[in-house]
Design a protein around this motif. Sequence first.
Motif, PDB file in Angstrom:
ATOM      1  N   ASP A 289       0.798  -1.220   0.000  1.00 15.27           N
ATOM      2  CA  ASP A 289       0.000   0.000   0.000  1.00 15.27           C
ATOM      3  C   ASP A 289       0.834   1.273   0.000  1.00 15.27           C
ATOM      4  O   ASP A 289       0.300   2.351  -0.206  1.00 15.27           O
ATOM      5  CB  ASP A 289      -0.935   0.015   1.221  1.00 15.27           C
ATOM      6  CG  ASP A 289      -1.988  -1.079   1.136  1.00 15.27           C
ATOM      7  OD1 ASP A 289      -2.316  -1.474   0.009  1.00 15.27           O
ATOM      8  OD2 ASP A 289      -2.440  -1.539   2.203  1.00 15.27           O
ATOM      9  N   ALA A 290       2.156   1.154   0.272  1.00 15.49           N
ATOM     10  CA  ALA A 290       2.998   2.347   0.391  1.00 15.49           C
ATOM     11  C   ALA A 290       3.026   3.114  -0.927  1.00 15.49           C
ATOM     12  O   ALA A 290       2.874   2.540  -2.013  1.00 15.49           O
ATOM     13  CB  ALA A 290       4.405   1.946   0.794  1.00 15.49           C
ATOM     14  N   ARG A 291       3.263   4.406  -0.831  1.00 18.56           N
ATOM     15  CA  ARG A 291       3.275   5.257  -2.013  1.00 18.56           C
ATOM     16  C   ARG A 291       4.662   5.277  -2.661  1.00 18.56           C
ATOM     17  O   ARG A 291       5.679   5.052  -2.005  1.00 18.56           O
ATOM     18  CB  ARG A 291       2.838   6.665  -1.644  1.00 18.56           C
ATOM     19  CG  ARG A 291       1.355   6.727  -1.289  1.00 18.56           C
ATOM     20  CD  ARG A 291       0.935   8.082  -0.795  1.00 18.56           C
ATOM     21  NE  ARG A 291      -0.509   8.128  -0.581  1.00 18.56           N
ATOM     22  CZ  ARG A 291      -1.149   9.169  -0.081  1.00 18.56           C
ATOM     23  NH1 ARG A 291      -0.476  10.257   0.275  1.00 18.56           N
ATOM     24  NH2 ARG A 291      -2.458   9.141   0.067  1.00 18.56           N
ATOM     25  N   THR A 292       4.657   5.556  -3.943  1.00 17.53           N
ATOM     26  CA  THR A 292       5.875   5.587  -4.740  1.00 17.53           C
ATOM     27  C   THR A 292       5.999   6.960  -5.375  1.00 17.53           C
ATOM     28  O   THR A 292       4.998   7.542  -5.809  1.00 17.53           O
ATOM     29  CB  THR A 292       5.807   4.520  -5.849  1.00 17.53           C
ATOM     30  OG1 THR A 292       5.578   3.249  -5.253  1.00 17.53           O
ATOM     31  CG2 THR A 292       7.086   4.491  -6.657  1.00 17.53           C
ATOM     32  N   ILE A 293       7.230   7.483  -5.421  1.00 13.84           N
ATOM     33  CA  ILE A 293       7.444   8.692  -6.196  1.00 13.84           C
ATOM     34  C   ILE A 293       7.946   8.272  -7.567  1.00 13.84           C
ATOM     35  O   ILE A 293       8.879   7.484  -7.706  1.00 13.84           O
ATOM     36  CB  ILE A 293       8.434   9.666  -5.508  1.00 13.84           C
ATOM     37  CG1 ILE A 293       8.506  10.965  -6.312  1.00 13.84           C
ATOM     38  CG2 ILE A 293       9.800   9.037  -5.305  1.00 13.84           C
ATOM     39  CD1 ILE A 293       9.282  12.068  -5.615  1.00 13.84           C
ATOM     40  N   ALA A 294       7.258   8.727  -8.596  1.00 15.70           N
ATOM     41  CA  ALA A 294       7.587   8.382  -9.972  1.00 15.70           C
ATOM     42  C   ALA A 294       8.061   9.633 -10.695  1.00 15.70           C
ATOM     43  O   ALA A 294       7.400  10.679 -10.623  1.00 15.70           O
ATOM     44  CB  ALA A 294       6.375   7.783 -10.678  1.00 15.70           C
ATOM     45  N   ILE A 295       9.190   9.521 -11.374  1.00 19.00           N
ATOM     46  CA  ILE A 295       9.804  10.667 -12.047  1.00 19.00           C
ATOM     47  C   ILE A 295       9.949  10.374 -13.530  1.00 19.00           C
ATOM     48  O   ILE A 295      10.488   9.330 -13.917  1.00 19.00           O
ATOM     49  CB  ILE A 295      11.207  10.975 -11.472  1.00 19.00           C
ATOM     50  CG1 ILE A 295      11.177  11.083  -9.946  1.00 19.00           C
ATOM     51  CG2 ILE A 295      11.796  12.219 -12.109  1.00 19.00           C
ATOM     52  CD1 ILE A 295      10.488  12.294  -9.414  1.00 19.00           C
ATOM     53  N   ASP A 296       9.474  11.272 -14.367  1.00 20.15           N
ATOM     54  CA  ASP A 296       9.710  11.211 -15.808  1.00 20.15           C
ATOM     55  C   ASP A 296      10.629  12.379 -16.140  1.00 20.15           C
ATOM     56  O   ASP A 296      10.213  13.536 -16.155  1.00 20.15           O
ATOM     57  CB  ASP A 296       8.389  11.318 -16.566  1.00 20.15           C
ATOM     58  CG  ASP A 296       8.571  11.130 -18.069  1.00 20.15           C
ATOM     59  OD1 ASP A 296       9.716  10.960 -18.511  1.00 20.15           O
ATOM     60  OD2 ASP A 296       7.561  11.155 -18.794  1.00 20.15           O
ATOM     61  N   LEU A 297      11.906  12.072 -16.385  1.00 24.44           N
ATOM     62  CA  LEU A 297      12.923  13.097 -16.575  1.00 24.44           C
ATOM     63  C   LEU A 297      13.259  13.220 -18.051  1.00 24.44           C
ATOM     64  O   LEU A 297      13.771  12.281 -18.672  1.00 24.44           O
ATOM     65  CB  LEU A 297      14.188  12.730 -15.781  1.00 24.44           C
ATOM     66  CG  LEU A 297      15.402  13.648 -15.952  1.00 24.44           C
ATOM     67  CD1 LEU A 297      15.048  15.089 -15.579  1.00 24.44           C
ATOM     68  CD2 LEU A 297      16.563  13.140 -15.112  1.00 24.44           C
ATOM     69  N   GLY A 298      12.947  14.367 -18.615  1.00 25.34           N
ATOM     70  CA  GLY A 298      13.267  14.640 -20.007  1.00 25.34           C
ATOM     71  C   GLY A 298      14.228  15.801 -20.123  1.00 25.34           C
ATOM     72  O   GLY A 298      14.578  16.450 -19.129  1.00 25.34           O
ATOM     73  N   GLY A 299      14.640  16.084 -21.346  1.00 33.32           N
ATOM     74  CA  GLY A 299      15.584  17.171 -21.541  1.00 33.32           C
ATOM     75  C   GLY A 299      14.967  18.544 -21.416  1.00 33.32           C
ATOM     76  O   GLY A 299      15.681  19.532 -21.218  1.00 33.32           O
ATOM     77  N   THR A 300      13.639  18.642 -21.506  1.00 33.03           N
ATOM     78  CA  THR A 300      12.986  19.950 -21.438  1.00 33.03           C
ATOM     79  C   THR A 300      12.014  20.081 -20.277  1.00 33.03           C
ATOM     80  O   THR A 300      11.644  21.189 -19.907  1.00 33.03           O
ATOM     81  CB  THR A 300      12.214  20.229 -22.741  1.00 33.03           C
ATOM     82  OG1 THR A 300      11.266  19.180 -22.956  1.00 33.03           O
ATOM     83  CG2 THR A 300      13.171  20.271 -23.928  1.00 33.03           C
ATOM     84  N   LYS A 301      11.581  18.945 -19.688  1.00 32.91           N
ATOM     85  CA  LYS A 301      10.677  19.038 -18.548  1.00 32.91           C
ATOM     86  C   LYS A 301      10.853  17.840 -17.630  1.00 32.91           C
ATOM     87  O   LYS A 301      11.378  16.792 -18.021  1.00 32.91           O
ATOM     88  CB  LYS A 301       9.221  19.147 -19.002  1.00 32.91           C
ATOM     89  CG  LYS A 301       8.660  17.873 -19.587  1.00 32.91           C
ATOM     90  CD  LYS A 301       7.174  18.032 -19.899  1.00 32.91           C
ATOM     91  CE  LYS A 301       6.605  16.718 -20.435  1.00 32.91           C
ATOM     92  NZ  LYS A 301       5.152  16.813 -20.718  1.00 32.91           N
ATOM     93  N   LEU A 302      10.410  18.018 -16.418  1.00 36.81           N
ATOM     94  CA  LEU A 302      10.473  16.968 -15.406  1.00 36.81           C
ATOM     95  C   LEU A 302       9.091  16.833 -14.794  1.00 36.81           C
ATOM     96  O   LEU A 302       8.508  17.824 -14.330  1.00 36.81           O
ATOM     97  CB  LEU A 302      11.498  17.337 -14.331  1.00 36.81           C
ATOM     98  CG  LEU A 302      11.806  16.340 -13.209  1.00 36.81           C
ATOM     99  CD1 LEU A 302      13.195  16.635 -12.629  1.00 36.81           C
ATOM    100  CD2 LEU A 302      10.787  16.404 -12.081  1.00 36.81           C
ATOM    101  N   LEU A 303       8.554  15.613 -14.823  1.00 36.30           N
ATOM    102  CA  LEU A 303       7.260  15.335 -14.214  1.00 36.30           C
ATOM    103  C   LEU A 303       7.487  14.418 -13.027  1.00 36.30           C
ATOM    104  O   LEU A 303       8.065  13.336 -13.167  1.00 36.30           O
ATOM    105  CB  LEU A 303       6.326  14.660 -15.220  1.00 36.30           C
ATOM    106  CG  LEU A 303       4.980  14.153 -14.675  1.00 36.30           C
ATOM    107  CD1 LEU A 303       4.147  15.297 -14.114  1.00 36.30           C
ATOM    108  CD2 LEU A 303       4.202  13.418 -15.765  1.00 36.30           C
ATOM    109  N   ALA A 304       7.051  14.862 -11.862  1.00 40.73           N
ATOM    110  CA  ALA A 304       7.133  14.046 -10.651  1.00 40.73           C
ATOM    111  C   ALA A 304       5.721  13.788 -10.156  1.00 40.73           C
ATOM    112  O   ALA A 304       4.869  14.677 -10.168  1.00 40.73           O
ATOM    113  CB  ALA A 304       7.942  14.756  -9.576  1.00 40.73           C
ATOM    114  N   ALA A 305       5.466  12.542  -9.738  1.00 37.37           N
ATOM    115  CA  ALA A 305       4.128  12.184  -9.279  1.00 37.37           C
ATOM    116  C   ALA A 305       4.234  11.299  -8.055  1.00 37.37           C
ATOM    117  O   ALA A 305       5.139  10.457  -7.941  1.00 37.37           O
ATOM    118  CB  ALA A 305       3.347  11.480 -10.376  1.00 37.37           C
ATOM    119  N   LEU A 306       3.296  11.483  -7.138  1.00 40.76           N
ATOM    120  CA  LEU A 306       3.167  10.614  -5.980  1.00 40.76           C
ATOM    121  C   LEU A 306       2.066   9.622  -6.314  1.00 40.76           C
ATOM    122  O   LEU A 306       0.923  10.011  -6.581  1.00 40.76           O
ATOM    123  CB  LEU A 306       2.809  11.429  -4.734  1.00 40.76           C
ATOM    124  CG  LEU A 306       2.877  10.692  -3.393  1.00 40.76           C
ATOM    125  CD1 LEU A 306       4.299  10.238  -3.096  1.00 40.76           C
ATOM    126  CD2 LEU A 306       2.369  11.590  -2.268  1.00 40.76           C
TER     127      LEU A 306
END
Length: 521
Positions: A231-248
């Motif tokens: 059930d624990a939460r995960t931090i997910a990162i989509d790292l690109g050259g122009t933007k960074l998306l982080a999600a819980l």
Amino acid sequence: MPETLDTLRGGLVVSCQPVPGGPMDRPEIVAALAMAALAGGAVGLRIEGVENLRAVRRLTTVPIIGLIKRDIPGSDVRITPLLEDVAALAAAGADLIAFDATDRDRPVSRAALVAAIHAAGRIAMADCAMPEDGLAAHALGAAVLGSTMSGYTGGPVPDEPDLHLVTMLRRTGAFVVAEGRYHNAAQAARALTAGADAVVAGSAITRTEHVTAWFVEAMAASRVARQAKPDARTIAIDLGGTKLLAALVEEDTIVDRIEVMTDRDAGPDAWMRQIADCAAGWAGRFDRAGITVTGLIKDDHWSALNPVTLPLQGSYPLKQAATEVLGVPVVLANDAQAAAWGEFTQGAGAGKDTVFLTVSTGIGGGVVANGRLLRGRSGLAGHFGQILPLPEGDGARFEDGASGRWIAAEGARLGLGTDARAVFAAAAAGIAAAEAVIETSARRVARLACDLQLMFDPQHVVIGGGVGLAGGYIERVVKAVAHLQPLLRPTLRPAALGSDAGIIGIADLARQKQPNREEST
């Protein structure tokens, strides 16, 4: 009997054929199913078996397509194979008599069956598997052609209806009935757009066992894909050259998200600091992390395959750097591979063998086979944009002649704009040069999709990315493969998760604790 076909035109015909030997396989129940279908708006019925047909005919005057299924030694033809079957169906009250019109060994010729149907004063309906079946049957006098047999004459049965066959049968000038794997209203509507005069739906309406099994199988696949998830939460990162998306992410739900722009030339150390800033607000709320990146992940290091797409020098120790910044175990994946896993578990892949193809600034992808994400010995699996050379000889890598970057370059050369979005806008405005650029990209991607179908034989080829999901692009790709026979034609689906596919996929991979597992073994 032209009035019979006029009654059917534009409407739904319900095939009331219970599972043979099942609890609903009785004439009185078949008749009840038929009446329920008519009450819902069906304009006609397709009934198998003389006793069932008689039971239904006593209750209604609507057009009925009659057929008899029987096994004949030495022949695979099962639908109304004998002349005596034609006579029995006519006597029982069928308005149309359906027969297997495929070009296979048979006890009675197609010509003889059509002649017998006409002699009985009934309309001949030819159940076809290929356009050639329809041409031959129509030449013999069959007024109605159905796509009924598509996918059932050898090889794996597809999931989707054969709209291409419907379109090809339409060209004969016959009355065309779309039949075979029409499981929902949207598919039926698309059949009419493809040229069908009427649509037959069966299992989805009258076979309770089949519909129940679809639910059970889908739920089972979901359980397999989600096994052992805490059930624990995960931090997910989509790292690109122009933007960074982080999600819980909690289980399969994005609880919170942050998106920031990145400096393309700042370098990975600066990007790690941005990741730390994004994660700071969620401190203590996650116990693992997943990071997706463009390029190659090998031995926990990150490097570029195409320096034009990713300005990364050398090999960067991404796992070590990210673990130090986030303070939790970290799983890494190429962004397209992670998106492939996300679409497989929660999107258009629907838990079945899937090839994911992302058409964006560059071109990448991923493969999920037998429930496992393929990475390969070096992490290269799915890097379809790096294939050498492009089949038409344009560029060093495939993506150099089909990607969003190529579309933008062609747009600039032709004075259409400086990015892919401008070229798409010009095409939408009717500018032929822009249309030609996008058509070329789609045609090349279609060829790639066909190659991938032959390499991996997946259930679905899912297309995503900013270009792949742009208006009209997938339709162009679908059109480019429509001429192929069903066995060789990829089943193309748009990505269901959009830009969140990678985030959802890497979060799931991180929950499964797969950082060191070699998925391709």
